[in-house]
Motif scaffolding. Structure first.
Motif, PDB file in Angstrom:
ATOM      1  N   THR A 186      -5.544 -65.903  -7.878  1.00  0.00           N
ATOM      2  CA  THR A 186      -4.950 -67.238  -7.754  1.00  0.00           C
ATOM      3  C   THR A 186      -5.931 -68.136  -7.009  1.00  0.00           C
ATOM      4  N   LYS A 187      -6.021 -69.392  -7.419  1.00  0.00           N
ATOM      5  CA  LYS A 187      -6.921 -70.311  -6.735  1.00  0.00           C
ATOM      6  C   LYS A 187      -6.532 -70.449  -5.269  1.00  0.00           C
ATOM      7  N   LEU A 188      -7.549 -70.596  -4.426  1.00  0.00           N
ATOM      8  CA  LEU A 188      -7.321 -70.671  -2.988  1.00  0.00           C
ATOM      9  C   LEU A 188      -6.387 -71.822  -2.630  1.00  0.00           C
ATOM     10  N   ARG A 189      -6.547 -72.964  -3.287  1.00  0.00           N
ATOM     11  CA  ARG A 189      -5.688 -74.117  -3.006  1.00  0.00           C
ATOM     12  C   ARG A 189      -4.229 -73.785  -3.290  1.00  0.00           C
ATOM     13  N   GLU A 190      -3.975 -73.042  -4.374  1.00  0.00           N
ATOM     14  CA  GLU A 190      -2.602 -72.703  -4.742  1.00  0.00           C
ATOM     15  C   GLU A 190      -1.999 -71.728  -3.734  1.00  0.00           C
ATOM     16  N   VAL A 191      -2.807 -70.794  -3.245  1.00  0.00           N
ATOM     17  CA  VAL A 191      -2.328 -69.875  -2.209  1.00  0.00           C
ATOM     18  C   VAL A 191      -1.960 -70.661  -0.960  1.00  0.00           C
ATOM     19  N   ALA A 192      -2.837 -71.597  -0.562  1.00  0.00           N
ATOM     20  CA  ALA A 192      -2.585 -72.402   0.634  1.00  0.00           C
ATOM     21  C   ALA A 192      -1.323 -73.238   0.463  1.00  0.00           C
ATOM     22  N   ALA A 193      -1.111 -73.802  -0.731  1.00  0.00           N
ATOM     23  CA  ALA A 193       0.071 -74.627  -0.979  1.00  0.00           C
ATOM     24  C   ALA A 193       1.346 -73.810  -0.841  1.00  0.00           C
ATOM     25  N   VAL A 194       1.307 -72.567  -1.307  1.00  0.00           N
ATOM     26  CA  VAL A 194       2.474 -71.691  -1.188  1.00  0.00           C
ATOM     27  C   VAL A 194       2.761 -71.380   0.275  1.00  0.00           C
ATOM     28  N   VAL A 195       1.717 -71.092   1.043  1.00  0.00           N
ATOM     29  CA  VAL A 195       1.904 -70.765   2.462  1.00  0.00           C
ATOM     30  C   VAL A 195       2.526 -71.946   3.208  1.00  0.00           C
ATOM     31  N   ALA A 197       4.257 -74.444   1.917  1.00  0.00           N
ATOM     32  CA  ALA A 197       5.599 -74.698   1.407  1.00  0.00           C
ATOM     33  C   ALA A 197       6.601 -73.723   2.009  1.00  0.00           C
ATOM     34  N   GLU A 198       6.212 -72.453   2.108  1.00  0.00           N
ATOM     35  CA  GLU A 198       7.090 -71.440   2.691  1.00  0.00           C
ATOM     36  C   GLU A 198       7.389 -71.765   4.146  1.00  0.00           C
ATOM     37  N   ALA A 199       6.403 -72.292   4.860  1.00  0.00           N
ATOM     38  CA  ALA A 199       6.612 -72.631   6.271  1.00  0.00           C
ATOM     39  C   ALA A 199       7.595 -73.780   6.418  1.00  0.00           C
ATOM     40  N   GLY A 200       7.636 -74.648   5.394  1.00  0.00           N
ATOM     41  CA  GLY A 200       8.541 -75.783   5.452  1.00  0.00           C
ATOM     42  C   GLY A 200       9.884 -75.520   4.807  1.00  0.00           C
ATOM     43  N   GLY A 201      10.168 -74.270   4.504  1.00  0.00           N
ATOM     44  CA  GLY A 201      11.449 -73.919   3.909  1.00  0.00           C
ATOM     45  C   GLY A 201      11.413 -73.758   2.410  1.00  0.00           C
ATOM     46  N   GLY A 202      10.237 -74.075   1.807  1.00  0.00           N
ATOM     47  CA  GLY A 202      10.078 -73.837   0.373  1.00  0.00           C
ATOM     48  C   GLY A 202      10.617 -74.937  -0.517  1.00  0.00           C
ATOM     49  N   GLY A 203      11.315 -75.923   0.038  1.00  0.00           N
ATOM     50  CA  GLY A 203      11.895 -76.970  -0.784  1.00  0.00           C
ATOM     51  C   GLY A 203      10.856 -77.839  -1.439  1.00  0.00           C
ATOM     52  N   GLY A 204      10.880 -77.910  -2.765  1.00  0.00           N
ATOM     53  CA  GLY A 204       9.965 -78.768  -3.497  1.00  0.00           C
ATOM     54  C   GLY A 204       8.569 -78.200  -3.651  1.00  0.00           C
ATOM     55  N   GLY A 205       8.267 -77.078  -3.047  1.00  0.00           N
ATOM     56  CA  GLY A 205       6.945 -76.488  -3.136  1.00  0.00           C
ATOM     57  C   GLY A 205       6.833 -75.505  -4.286  1.00  0.00           C
ATOM     58  N   PRO A 206       5.628 -75.049  -4.572  1.00  0.00           N
ATOM     59  CA  PRO A 206       5.450 -74.087  -5.663  1.00  0.00           C
ATOM     60  C   PRO A 206       6.094 -72.753  -5.333  1.00  0.00           C
ATOM     61  N   LEU A 207       6.711 -72.149  -6.345  1.00  0.00           N
ATOM     62  CA  LEU A 207       7.338 -70.847  -6.148  1.00  0.00           C
ATOM     63  C   LEU A 207       6.286 -69.758  -6.324  1.00  0.00           C
ATOM     64  N   PRO A 208       6.097 -68.905  -5.320  1.00  0.00           N
ATOM     65  CA  PRO A 208       5.071 -67.868  -5.448  1.00  0.00           C
ATOM     66  C   PRO A 208       5.521 -66.760  -6.388  1.00  0.00           C
ATOM     67  N   SER A 209       4.605 -66.249  -7.157  1.00  0.00           N
ATOM     68  CA  SER A 209       4.899 -65.114  -8.024  1.00  0.00           C
ATOM     69  C   SER A 209       5.028 -63.853  -7.180  1.00  0.00           C
ATOM     70  N   PRO A 210       5.697 -62.828  -7.697  1.00  0.00           N
ATOM     71  CA  PRO A 210       5.770 -61.563  -6.955  1.00  0.00           C
ATOM     72  C   PRO A 210       4.389 -61.005  -6.624  1.00  0.00           C
ATOM     73  N   GLU A 211       3.447 -61.222  -7.551  1.00  0.00           N
ATOM     74  CA  GLU A 211       2.086 -60.725  -7.304  1.00  0.00           C
ATOM     75  C   GLU A 211       1.447 -61.427  -6.112  1.00  0.00           C
ATOM     76  N   LEU A 212       1.692 -62.733  -6.000  1.00  0.00           N
ATOM     77  CA  LEU A 212       1.110 -63.483  -4.886  1.00  0.00           C
ATOM     78  C   LEU A 212       1.786 -63.107  -3.570  1.00  0.00           C
ATOM     79  N   ARG A 213       3.092 -62.916  -3.597  1.00  0.00           N
ATOM     80  CA  ARG A 213       3.780 -62.492  -2.382  1.00  0.00           C
ATOM     81  C   ARG A 213       3.214 -61.169  -1.883  1.00  0.00           C
ATOM     82  N   GLN A 214       3.034 -60.226  -2.822  1.00  0.00           N
ATOM     83  CA  GLN A 214       2.504 -58.926  -2.440  1.00  0.00           C
ATOM     84  C   GLN A 214       1.063 -59.062  -1.960  1.00  0.00           C
TER      85      GLN A 214
END
Length: 225
Positions: A186-195, A197-214
């Motif tokens: 996954t592109k580094l920017r997309e990983v950072a965006a997920v992190v 978004a998750e810190a802010g509660g995930g609302g409106g942010g990209p949903l991480p795939s199971p592979e990215l979560r792992q």
């Protein structure tokens, strides 16, 4: 007396400025900003405005933070100016990333106009091929740096989130992001965006795939343990 060149990244890179001082036949040009497309033309304009009787031109490059391969044209402009007028010209004070550009181009960063790599004799074909390969790698690296400049805000935010959540250093947070990017393809920017978004509660942010979560869990374990 000063000149300026505008960048193509809407201000994300620093505009190049040239401050010119002339004393006793010696002109000192202090460059600040980034050497990208258009910087050679800016130097040419500054040189054209030097007074008659200038006997030496010294470029102070300590204020240059970034340089891509088109920045090498600036050296050609300066070298041509010196040869045509038969005066001494120098470009010294290169730092960090610009020094690497010069090294990969086969030039001496302490004296790129007169040091090793500037001779005019025919160059063996093997050396030409090697330098071409180095410049290809260099262009790739420069594009990666350009992209990093554009994406830096979200990546810095993600590093801050990881530092707070995992009590880690900035370097460790960077390693986590990079490792997760590689593991999940996954592109580094997309990983950072997920992190972030998750810190802010995930609302409106990209949903991480199971592979990215792992991948994030694995990266945290590897880099922080």
């Amino acid at each position: 007396m000063s000149s300026a060149a505008h960048t193509s990244l809407a201000g994300r890179l620093d505009n190049l400025t040239i401050d010119v001082g002339v004393e006793g036949g010696r002109a000192v040009l202090v460059l600040r900003g980034d050497l990208i497309h258009g910087s050679a033309d800016t130097l040419a304009g500054a040189l054209a405005r030097l007074p008659d009787g200038t006997e030496r031109v010294d470029l102070d490059m300590t204020g240059v933070a970034f340089m891509d391969t088109t920045g090498l044209q600036l050296l050609e402009v300066l070298d041509t100016y010196g040869r045509r007028r038969r005066i001494q010209v120098t470009a010294t004070g290169w730092n960090d990333q610009p020094r690497r550009i010069l090294e990969m181009a086969g030039l001496d960063p302490d004296d790129p106009l007169h040091g090793p790599g500037t001779h005019r004799e025919p160059v063996p074909a093997a050396v030409v091929m090697e330098r071409a390969e180095q410049l290809d790698l260099l262009r790739t690296e420069v594009e990666q740096l350009r992209h990093a400049i554009v994406t830096r805000p979200v990546i810095d935010q993600a590093r801050g989130v990881l530092m707070a959540a995992c009590s880690c250093s900035p370097d460790q947070a960077w390693d986590v992001l990079r490792e997760a990017s590689q593991l999940s393809n996954t592109k580094l920017r997309e990983v950072a965006a997920v992190v972030t978004a998750e810190a802010g509660g995930g609302g409106g942010g990209p949903l991480p795939s199971p592979e990215l979560r792992q991948a994030l869990r694995t990266a945290i374990e590897r880099c922080l343990n």
